[in-house]
Design a protein around this motif. Structure first.
Motif, mmCIF file in Angstrom:
data_model
loop_
_atom_site.group_PDB
_atom_site.id
_atom_site.type_symbol
_atom_site.label_atom_id
_atom_site.label_comp_id
_atom_site.label_asym_id
_atom_site.label_seq_id
_atom_site.Cartn_x
_atom_site.Cartn_y
_atom_site.Cartn_z
ATOM 1 N N ALA A 1 0.704 -1.310 -0.030
ATOM 2 C CA ALA A 1 -0.062 -0.064 0.132
ATOM 3 C C ALA A 1 0.907 1.110 -0.076
ATOM 4 O O ALA A 1 0.518 2.101 -0.707
ATOM 5 C CB ALA A 1 -0.934 -0.115 1.279
ATOM 6 N N HIS A 2 1.911 1.279 0.709
ATOM 7 C CA HIS A 2 2.781 2.461 0.927
ATOM 8 C C HIS A 2 3.612 2.437 -0.516
ATOM 9 O O HIS A 2 3.853 3.609 -0.880
ATOM 10 C CB HIS A 2 4.023 2.028 1.890
ATOM 11 N N THR A 3 3.920 1.318 -1.139
ATOM 12 C CA THR A 3 4.629 1.258 -2.305
ATOM 13 C C THR A 3 3.838 2.036 -3.596
ATOM 14 O O THR A 3 4.289 3.038 -4.416
ATOM 15 C CB THR A 3 5.099 0.007 -3.007
ATOM 16 N N PHE A 4 2.527 1.675 -3.657
ATOM 17 C CA PHE A 4 1.592 2.195 -4.798
ATOM 18 C C PHE A 4 1.283 3.789 -4.289
ATOM 19 O O PHE A 4 1.273 4.586 -5.452
ATOM 20 C CB PHE A 4 0.474 1.430 -4.850
ATOM 21 N N ARG A 5 1.302 4.019 -3.047
ATOM 22 C CA ARG A 5 1.052 5.592 -2.934
ATOM 23 C C ARG A 5 2.255 6.398 -3.335
ATOM 24 O O ARG A 5 2.142 7.505 -3.800
ATOM 25 C CB ARG A 5 0.730 5.786 -1.384
ATOM 26 N N THR A 6 3.606 5.642 -3.036
ATOM 27 C CA THR A 6 4.773 6.409 -3.361
ATOM 28 C C THR A 6 4.971 6.580 -4.969
ATOM 29 O O THR A 6 5.146 7.470 -5.500
ATOM 30 C CB THR A 6 6.026 5.759 -2.879
ATOM 31 N N LEU A 7 4.444 5.567 -5.622
ATOM 32 C CA LEU A 7 4.476 5.520 -7.141
ATOM 33 C C LEU A 7 3.585 6.477 -7.604
ATOM 34 O O LEU A 7 4.004 7.398 -8.559
ATOM 35 C CB LEU A 7 4.139 4.152 -7.535
ATOM 36 N N GLU A 8 2.487 6.946 -7.029
ATOM 37 C CA GLU A 8 1.585 7.754 -7.300
ATOM 38 C C GLU A 8 2.073 9.113 -7.110
ATOM 39 O O GLU A 8 1.952 10.303 -8.165
ATOM 40 C CB GLU A 8 0.257 7.653 -6.960
ATOM 41 N N ARG A 9 2.929 9.278 -6.167
ATOM 42 C CA ARG A 9 3.645 10.736 -5.758
ATOM 43 C C ARG A 9 4.603 11.057 -6.652
ATOM 44 O O ARG A 9 5.043 12.166 -7.101
ATOM 45 C CB ARG A 9 4.148 10.621 -4.341
ATOM 46 N N LEU A 10 5.559 10.054 -6.994
ATOM 47 C CA LEU A 10 6.685 10.157 -7.930
ATOM 48 C C LEU A 10 6.468 10.332 -9.414
ATOM 49 O O LEU A 10 7.288 10.825 -10.074
ATOM 50 C CB LEU A 10 7.802 8.961 -7.510
ATOM 51 N N HIS A 11 5.440 9.515 -9.891
ATOM 52 C CA HIS A 11 5.381 9.153 -11.172
ATOM 53 C C HIS A 11 4.018 9.886 -11.854
ATOM 54 O O HIS A 11 2.998 9.307 -11.556
ATOM 55 C CB HIS A 11 5.460 7.844 -11.773
ATOM 56 N N PRO A 12 4.057 10.835 -12.924
ATOM 57 C CA PRO A 12 2.859 10.993 -13.612
ATOM 58 C C PRO A 12 2.145 9.882 -14.284
ATOM 59 O O PRO A 12 2.891 9.078 -14.777
ATOM 60 C CB PRO A 12 3.322 11.971 -14.545
ATOM 61 N N GLY A 13 0.693 9.730 -14.084
ATOM 62 C CA GLY A 13 0.571 8.493 -14.810
ATOM 63 C C GLY A 13 0.008 7.368 -13.604
ATOM 64 O O GLY A 13 -0.540 6.325 -14.196
ATOM 65 N N GLN A 14 0.821 7.421 -12.688
ATOM 66 C CA GLN A 14 0.613 6.110 -11.793
ATOM 67 C C GLN A 14 -0.619 6.511 -11.002
ATOM 68 O O GLN A 14 -0.358 7.107 -10.039
ATOM 69 C CB GLN A 14 1.973 5.822 -11.079
ATOM 70 N N VAL A 15 -1.759 6.129 -11.280
ATOM 71 C CA VAL A 15 -3.001 6.497 -10.640
ATOM 72 C C VAL A 15 -3.925 5.117 -10.513
ATOM 73 O O VAL A 15 -4.081 4.227 -11.334
ATOM 74 C CB VAL A 15 -3.558 7.493 -11.351
ATOM 75 N N GLY A 16 -4.502 4.886 -9.334
ATOM 76 C CA GLY A 16 -5.217 4.029 -8.741
ATOM 77 C C GLY A 16 -4.911 2.713 -9.169
ATOM 78 O O GLY A 16 -3.526 2.365 -8.911
ATOM 79 N N ASP A 17 -5.747 1.537 -9.674
ATOM 80 C CA ASP A 17 -5.195 0.516 -10.125
ATOM 81 C C ASP A 17 -4.264 0.118 -11.172
ATOM 82 O O ASP A 17 -3.863 -0.844 -11.274
ATOM 83 C CB ASP A 17 -6.742 -0.454 -10.212
ATOM 84 N N ASP A 18 -4.129 1.425 -11.956
ATOM 85 C CA ASP A 18 -3.017 1.383 -12.880
ATOM 86 C C ASP A 18 -1.796 1.574 -12.470
ATOM 87 O O ASP A 18 -0.787 1.374 -13.332
ATOM 88 C CB ASP A 18 -3.393 2.227 -14.143
ATOM 89 N N ALA A 19 -1.469 1.790 -11.348
ATOM 90 C CA ALA A 19 -0.113 1.972 -10.682
ATOM 91 C C ALA A 19 0.533 0.742 -10.808
ATOM 92 O O ALA A 19 0.089 -0.160 -10.591
ATOM 93 C CB ALA A 19 -0.287 2.530 -9.315
ATOM 94 N N GLU A 20 1.815 0.744 -11.143
ATOM 95 C CA GLU A 20 2.504 -0.499 -11.392
ATOM 96 C C GLU A 20 3.838 -0.142 -10.848
ATOM 97 O O GLU A 20 4.614 0.506 -10.918
ATOM 98 C CB GLU A 20 2.735 -0.744 -12.979
ATOM 99 N N LEU A 21 4.120 -1.503 -10.077
ATOM 100 C CA LEU A 21 5.578 -1.579 -9.384
ATOM 101 C C LEU A 21 6.403 -2.460 -10.242
ATOM 102 O O LEU A 21 5.995 -3.706 -10.661
ATOM 103 C CB LEU A 21 5.628 -2.419 -7.953
ATOM 104 N N SER A 22 7.515 -1.995 -10.564
ATOM 105 C CA SER A 22 8.437 -2.748 -11.593
ATOM 106 C C SER A 22 9.274 -3.673 -10.663
ATOM 107 O O SER A 22 9.669 -3.682 -9.580
ATOM 108 C CB SER A 22 9.442 -1.831 -12.249
ATOM 109 N N LEU A 23 9.123 -4.912 -11.084
ATOM 110 C CA LEU A 23 9.685 -6.092 -10.316
ATOM 111 C C LEU A 23 11.222 -6.519 -10.548
ATOM 112 O O LEU A 23 11.533 -7.641 -11.000
ATOM 113 C CB LEU A 23 8.826 -7.347 -10.531
ATOM 114 N N HIS A 24 12.094 -5.419 -10.438
ATOM 115 C CA HIS A 24 13.523 -5.575 -10.726
ATOM 116 C C HIS A 24 14.171 -6.885 -10.150
ATOM 117 O O HIS A 24 14.897 -7.610 -10.960
ATOM 118 C CB HIS A 24 14.241 -4.440 -10.354
ATOM 119 N N ASP A 25 13.977 -6.902 -8.934
ATOM 120 C CA ASP A 25 14.808 -8.074 -7.990
ATOM 121 C C ASP A 25 14.074 -9.503 -8.297
ATOM 122 O O ASP A 25 14.763 -10.472 -8.461
ATOM 123 C CB ASP A 25 14.922 -7.604 -6.561
ATOM 124 N N PRO A 26 12.596 -9.405 -8.466
ATOM 125 C CA PRO A 26 12.179 -10.731 -8.532
ATOM 126 C C PRO A 26 12.551 -11.379 -9.905
ATOM 127 O O PRO A 26 12.723 -12.620 -10.387
ATOM 128 C CB PRO A 26 10.791 -10.731 -8.578
#
Length: 423
Positions: free
Chosen positions: A307-332
């Motif tokens: 939940a913290h991650t998706f809120r941070t993505l919304e704050r840092l990146h334009p277009g990362q809104v709601g269910d469309d916000a995406e975390l890049s799975l670099h390490d996995p």
């Protein structure tokens, strides 16, 4: 036969997802020998608390699943307890940089304060403190209560545990997955390069070649956080490592011997490939919310920091809104490669192996992956000349990096990791 892996990590949100992915495998797929910790996203002691918390949650999760008639999962973990070792607190050189602006001060979005019932008491901390005359893991294995845990704590530095694991296993049987700054790897390679070269391959999440950086215009975080360590590890892929070792004023690490038994095999997963593997808030919520409602400890824990991650993505990146916000799975993605390396859909770039070098001294370019884009004829010599400053054209110099370009699951990896973790 199960693949043997070491995971060198700085947990961190996507690092925890990577660890969970490895531990959720079956015993036939993988044996996690060692989890070695480094500074990076956060201070290394916070990394340790996050890993211990993960094991605490997994104990509760498997009990909950058993009590509710569900498959326990995490067979690799139940079959073999990994060693956990604490490593580098600082980079080899330069000022330390953390990524707590994204991951939170504790690395998991403040979860230890917001959800204290999900964090174990800190009575375990002494299990990792060095003791004079202690030989490492044996001393803590006799402590009674520790046998109830899912991991084995080590009092040895992480780089020494990396070397121990490589000595105790046959050459070319252990894959080292490095998803944080490469400080522990550089320390291990400096202490005993020939033992380090027993590794089957090193899988590195780091750098960027054709994409912008994520901490500077040119620098990806892991390469930037300890550029000297990355440059030293990359140099081991060269037929002549001395040609690409970074210029440094540090007296901490010696140069490599002039002759080594073989070059290092290093597969690089830069932002160019990892940015194409994502998990959306909508997909996460659809899978995990019913499990939170059903009482799953793992679902509650992961939901809290995501939940913290998706809120941070919304704050840092334009277009990362709601269910469309995406975390890049670099390490996995790197762990997924280690688990499925035989899949023919994994592919390196057409130009691999490439001479990729890490910039260590630039004011604006520290951590940059430097490649030679000139169209020039290669040369046979190994002496620097006015027409080949830096030995970029020599066939007997330069690094040999396998830059990964494509995977079996670019569009579906988010669903795969949800299935593996939550069934």
């Amino acid at each position: 036969m199960a693949k043997k892996i070491i995971i060198d990590t700085d947990p961190g949100i996507d690092d925890i997802l990577a660890l969970l992915l490895a531990l959720s495998a079956t015993p036939e797929e993988v044996e996690v020998l060692l989890i070695s910790l480094t500074f990076g996203n956060i201070e290394v002691r916070n990394c340790l608390r996050n890993v211990v918390s993960m094991f605490h949650i997994l104990e509760r999760e498997m009990l909950w699943r058993r009590d509710n008639g569900r498959p326990e999962g995490f067979g690799a973990l139940r079959a073999s307890k990994p060693i956990v070792a604490v490593g580098a607190e600082d980079p080899l050189e330069d000022q330390k940089m953390l990524a707590d602006y994204f991951h939170g001060k504790d690395g998991l979005g403040g979860i230890h304060a917001s959800h204290p019932h999900l964090t174990p008491m800190q009575a375990w901390e002494h299990l990792f403190d060095p003791t004079p005359g202690d030989d490492g893991i044996q001393a803590v294995q006799t402590g009674g209560a520790i046998d109830e845990h899912l991991f084995t704590p080590s009092k040895k530095p992480a780089h020494e545990e990396i070397l121990r694991a490589l000595r105790e296993n046959e050459p070319d049987t252990v894959t080292l997955v490095a998803v944080g700054p490469l400080t522990n790897l550089a320390l291990a390679a400096a202490q005993d390069p020939e033992t380090f070269l027993r590794v089957k391959e090193v899988v590195v999440m780091g750098g960027t070649v054709n994409e912008p950086g994520n901490v500077t215009p040119m620098g990806e975080f892991n390469a930037y956080a300890d550029a000297v360590a990355a440059a030293r590890v990359f140099a081991l892929t060269s037929p002549n490592p001395q040609t690409t070792l970074p210029p440094t004023t540090s007296v901490r690490l010696p140069p490599y011997p002039k002759t080594l038994s073989r070059p290092l095999t290093l597969r690089l997963f830069p932002l160019d490939i990892t940015l194409r593997h994502n998990l959306s808030r909508g997909a996460f919520r659809k899978t995990v919310s019913p499990l939170v409602d059903a009482g799953s400890p793992l679902a509650e824990w992961v939901s809290a920091f995501m939940a913290h991650t998706f809120r941070t993505l919304e704050r840092l990146h334009p277009g990362q809104v709601g269910d469309d916000a995406e975390l890049s799975l670099h390490d996995p993605v790197c762990v997924w490669y280690a688990l499925t390396a035989e899949d023919s859909h994994w592919a390196a770039s057409d130009t691999s192996p490439e001479d990729i070098r890490i910039e260590t001294q630039g004011q604006w370019t520290r951590g940059m992956c430097v490649v030679d884009r000139r169209s020039r004829h290669p040369v046979e010599g190994d002496e620097e000349s006015s027409s080949d400053h830096g030995l970029w054209l020599s066939r007997r110099a330069g690094n040999r990096i396998l830059r990964m370009h494509s995977s079996p699951a670019e569009t579906t990896f988010g669903q795969i990791i949800l299935q593996k973790l939550f069934g």
